[in-house]
Design a protein around this motif. Structure first.
Motif, PDB file in Angstrom:
ATOM      1  N   GLN A 159      39.847  44.402  44.449  1.00  0.00           N
ATOM      2  CA  GLN A 159      39.549  44.682  45.856  1.00  0.00           C
ATOM      3  C   GLN A 159      40.130  43.558  46.705  1.00  0.00           C
ATOM      4  OE1 GLN A 159      38.115  47.386  46.909  1.00  0.00           O
ATOM      5  NE2 GLN A 159      37.767  46.952  49.076  1.00  0.00           N
ATOM      6  N   VAL A 160      41.027  43.907  47.604  1.00  0.00           N
ATOM      7  CA  VAL A 160      41.652  42.927  48.483  1.00  0.00           C
ATOM      8  C   VAL A 160      40.861  42.845  49.783  1.00  0.00           C
ATOM      9  CG1 VAL A 160      43.714  42.429  49.846  1.00  0.00           C
ATOM     10  CG2 VAL A 160      43.935  43.247  47.487  1.00  0.00           C
ATOM     11  N   GLN A 161      40.707  41.648  50.281  1.00  0.00           N
ATOM     12  CA  GLN A 161      39.932  41.438  51.501  1.00  0.00           C
ATOM     13  C   GLN A 161      40.616  40.403  52.379  1.00  0.00           C
ATOM     14  OE1 GLN A 161      35.942  40.017  50.751  1.00  0.00           O
ATOM     15  NE2 GLN A 161      35.148  40.923  52.631  1.00  0.00           N
ATOM     16  N   LEU A 162      40.545  40.626  53.697  1.00  0.00           N
ATOM     17  CA  LEU A 162      41.010  39.650  54.682  1.00  0.00           C
ATOM     18  C   LEU A 162      39.807  39.250  55.528  1.00  0.00           C
ATOM     19  CD1 LEU A 162      44.313  41.314  55.937  1.00  0.00           C
ATOM     20  CD2 LEU A 162      44.136  39.283  54.511  1.00  0.00           C
ATOM     21  N   CYS A 176      42.817  33.126  58.703  1.00  0.00           N
ATOM     22  CA  CYS A 176      42.613  34.385  57.981  1.00  0.00           C
ATOM     23  C   CYS A 176      42.894  34.122  56.506  1.00  0.00           C
ATOM     24  CB  CYS A 176      43.526  35.464  58.518  1.00  0.00           C
ATOM     25  SG  CYS A 176      43.471  37.014  57.589  1.00  0.00           S
ATOM     26  N   ALA A 177      41.904  34.430  55.678  1.00  0.00           N
ATOM     27  CA  ALA A 177      42.030  34.204  54.247  1.00  0.00           C
ATOM     28  C   ALA A 177      42.116  35.530  53.514  1.00  0.00           C
ATOM     29  CB  ALA A 177      40.835  33.412  53.746  1.00  0.00           C
ATOM     30  N   ALA A 178      43.108  35.658  52.676  1.00  0.00           N
ATOM     31  CA  ALA A 178      43.255  36.838  51.822  1.00  0.00           C
ATOM     32  C   ALA A 178      42.697  36.518  50.446  1.00  0.00           C
ATOM     33  CB  ALA A 178      44.718  37.235  51.716  1.00  0.00           C
ATOM     34  N   SER A 179      41.923  37.453  49.904  1.00  0.00           N
ATOM     35  CA  SER A 179      41.339  37.233  48.583  1.00  0.00           C
ATOM     36  C   SER A 179      41.341  38.533  47.789  1.00  0.00           C
ATOM     37  CB  SER A 179      39.914  36.703  48.725  1.00  0.00           C
ATOM     38  OG  SER A 179      39.094  37.644  49.371  1.00  0.00           O
ATOM     39  N   GLY A 180      41.108  38.401  46.494  1.00  0.00           N
ATOM     40  CA  GLY A 180      41.079  39.564  45.627  1.00  0.00           C
ATOM     41  C   GLY A 180      42.232  39.535  44.645  1.00  0.00           C
ATOM     42  N   SER A 181      42.548  40.703  44.137  1.00  0.00           N
ATOM     43  CA  SER A 181      43.617  40.833  43.154  1.00  0.00           C
ATOM     44  C   SER A 181      44.953  40.926  43.889  1.00  0.00           C
ATOM     45  CB  SER A 181      43.393  42.066  42.290  1.00  0.00           C
ATOM     46  OG  SER A 181      44.397  42.170  41.299  1.00  0.00           O
ATOM     47  N   ILE A 182      45.577  39.781  44.109  1.00  0.00           N
ATOM     48  CA  ILE A 182      46.790  39.697  44.921  1.00  0.00           C
ATOM     49  C   ILE A 182      47.979  39.355  44.053  1.00  0.00           C
ATOM     50  CG2 ILE A 182      47.935  38.449  46.796  1.00  0.00           C
ATOM     51  CD1 ILE A 182      45.133  38.013  48.014  1.00  0.00           C
ATOM     52  N   THR A 205      50.717  47.169  50.409  1.00  0.00           N
ATOM     53  CA  THR A 205      49.755  47.938  51.198  1.00  0.00           C
ATOM     54  C   THR A 205      49.272  47.056  52.345  1.00  0.00           C
ATOM     55  OG1 THR A 205      49.029  49.197  49.271  1.00  0.00           O
ATOM     56  CG2 THR A 205      47.546  49.154  51.160  1.00  0.00           C
ATOM     57  N   TYR A 206      49.107  47.660  53.537  1.00  0.00           N
ATOM     58  CA  TYR A 206      48.622  46.888  54.680  1.00  0.00           C
ATOM     59  C   TYR A 206      47.092  46.889  54.699  1.00  0.00           C
ATOM     60  CZ  TYR A 206      53.196  46.237  56.811  1.00  0.00           C
ATOM     61  OH  TYR A 206      54.477  45.843  57.067  1.00  0.00           O
ATOM     62  N   TYR A 207      46.551  45.691  54.937  1.00  0.00           N
ATOM     63  CA  TYR A 207      45.112  45.517  55.054  1.00  0.00           C
ATOM     64  C   TYR A 207      44.801  44.853  56.394  1.00  0.00           C
ATOM     65  CZ  TYR A 207      44.826  46.436  50.040  1.00  0.00           C
ATOM     66  OH  TYR A 207      44.903  47.023  48.802  1.00  0.00           O
TER      67      TYR A 207
END
Length: 115
Positions: free
Chosen positions: A1-4, A22-28, A102-104
Protein backbone atom coordinates in the motif's frame (compact mmCIF):
# COMPACT_ATOMS: atom_id res chain seq x y z
CA UNK A 1 0.00 0.00 0.00
CA UNK A 2 1.54 3.28 -1.13
CA UNK A 3 0.82 6.41 0.85
CA UNK A 4 1.69 10.11 0.57
CA UNK A 5 1.54 12.22 3.70
CA UNK A 6 1.94 16.00 3.68
CA UNK A 7 2.98 18.17 6.59
CA UNK A 8 4.06 21.73 7.28
CA UNK A 9 0.91 23.69 6.58
CA UNK A 10 -0.43 26.34 8.91
CA UNK A 11 -1.33 29.96 9.42
CA UNK A 12 1.16 32.65 8.42
CA UNK A 13 1.05 36.38 7.85
CA UNK A 14 1.45 37.84 4.39
CA UNK A 15 5.12 38.04 3.50
CA UNK A 16 5.97 35.04 5.64
CA UNK A 17 7.29 31.61 4.74
CA UNK A 18 6.30 27.99 5.14
CA UNK A 19 7.94 24.73 4.12
CA UNK A 20 5.74 21.83 3.10
CA UNK A 21 6.96 18.26 3.17
CA UNK A 22 5.54 15.14 1.59
CA UNK A 23 6.68 11.65 2.48
CA UNK A 24 6.03 8.63 0.29
CA UNK A 25 5.87 5.25 2.00
CA UNK A 26 4.91 1.68 1.29
CA UNK A 27 6.02 -0.79 -1.33
CA UNK A 28 7.90 1.60 -3.63
CA UNK A 29 9.95 0.45 -6.61
CA UNK A 30 10.17 3.72 -8.50
CA UNK A 31 9.15 7.36 -8.15
CA UNK A 32 9.11 9.51 -11.23
CA UNK A 33 7.47 12.95 -11.22
CA UNK A 34 6.52 14.54 -7.92
CA UNK A 35 4.59 17.72 -7.52
CA UNK A 36 2.49 20.10 -5.49
CA UNK A 37 -1.03 21.22 -6.31
CA UNK A 38 -3.45 23.46 -4.50
CA UNK A 39 -7.17 24.02 -4.28
CA UNK A 40 -8.83 27.09 -2.84
CA UNK A 41 -12.53 27.08 -1.89
CA UNK A 42 -14.69 27.32 -5.01
CA UNK A 43 -11.73 26.81 -7.32
CA UNK A 44 -10.38 23.88 -9.28
CA UNK A 45 -7.23 22.13 -8.19
CA UNK A 46 -4.24 23.68 -9.92
CA UNK A 47 -0.62 22.76 -10.41
CA UNK A 48 1.89 24.72 -8.34
CA UNK A 49 5.24 23.07 -8.99
CA UNK A 50 6.61 19.78 -10.31
CA UNK A 51 9.98 18.05 -10.25
CA UNK A 52 11.25 15.05 -12.17
CA UNK A 53 13.41 12.34 -10.68
CA UNK A 54 16.34 13.98 -12.47
CA UNK A 55 15.65 17.27 -10.73
CA UNK A 56 14.08 19.25 -13.55
CA UNK A 57 11.50 21.67 -12.21
CA UNK A 58 8.44 23.46 -13.52
CA UNK A 59 6.50 26.22 -11.77
CA UNK A 60 3.18 27.94 -12.21
CA UNK A 61 3.64 31.57 -13.18
CA UNK A 62 1.95 32.76 -10.00
CA UNK A 63 4.67 31.22 -7.78
CA UNK A 64 7.80 31.76 -9.86
CA UNK A 65 10.47 33.46 -7.81
CA UNK A 66 8.65 32.79 -4.53
CA UNK A 67 8.32 29.00 -4.24
CA UNK A 68 10.99 26.33 -4.63
CA UNK A 69 10.36 22.63 -5.07
CA UNK A 70 12.98 20.06 -4.16
CA UNK A 71 13.17 16.35 -3.46
CA UNK A 72 15.28 13.83 -1.60
CA UNK A 73 15.23 10.62 -3.60
CA UNK A 74 16.95 8.65 -0.85
CA UNK A 75 14.16 9.52 1.58
CA UNK A 76 11.26 9.48 -0.92
CA UNK A 77 10.45 13.05 0.05
CA UNK A 78 9.40 16.17 -1.82
CA UNK A 79 9.39 19.66 -0.38
CA UNK A 80 7.90 23.03 -1.21
CA UNK A 81 9.59 26.10 0.22
CA UNK A 82 7.12 28.98 0.06
CA UNK A 83 8.38 32.52 0.58
CA UNK A 84 6.73 35.92 0.25
CA UNK A 85 3.35 34.34 0.83
CA UNK A 86 0.23 36.23 -0.19
CA UNK A 87 -3.39 35.89 0.95
CA UNK A 88 -4.15 34.49 -2.54
CA UNK A 89 -1.90 31.54 -1.71
CA UNK A 90 -4.45 30.35 0.85
CA UNK A 91 -5.54 26.86 -0.15
CA UNK A 92 -5.25 23.18 0.63
CA UNK A 93 -1.94 21.98 -0.79
CA UNK A 94 -1.70 18.45 -2.13
CA UNK A 95 1.28 16.33 -2.98
CA UNK A 96 1.12 14.06 -6.00
CA UNK A 97 3.65 11.50 -7.12
CA UNK A 98 4.00 8.91 -9.83
CA UNK A 99 4.95 5.81 -7.85
CA UNK A 100 5.37 2.44 -9.53
CA UNK A 101 3.86 4.03 -12.69
CA UNK A 102 0.67 5.02 -10.85
CA UNK A 103 -0.26 8.50 -9.63
CA UNK A 104 -1.05 8.93 -5.95
CA UNK A 105 -2.35 11.93 -3.99
CA UNK A 106 -1.81 12.94 -0.41
CA UNK A 107 -4.63 14.01 1.86
CA UNK A 108 -3.68 17.68 1.72
CA UNK A 109 -2.44 20.27 4.17
CA UNK A 110 -4.08 23.63 4.80
CA UNK A 111 -2.11 26.81 4.19
CA UNK A 112 -3.73 30.04 5.34
CA UNK A 113 -2.12 33.42 4.70
CA UNK A 114 -3.55 36.36 6.62
CA UNK A 115 -3.35 39.93 5.38
Amino acid sequence: QVQLVESGGGLVQAGGSLRLSCAASGSIFSINDMGWYRQAPGNQRESVARITNAGYTNYADFVKGRFTISRDNAKNMVYLQMNSLKPDDTAVYYCRAEINYTYYWGQGTQVTVSS
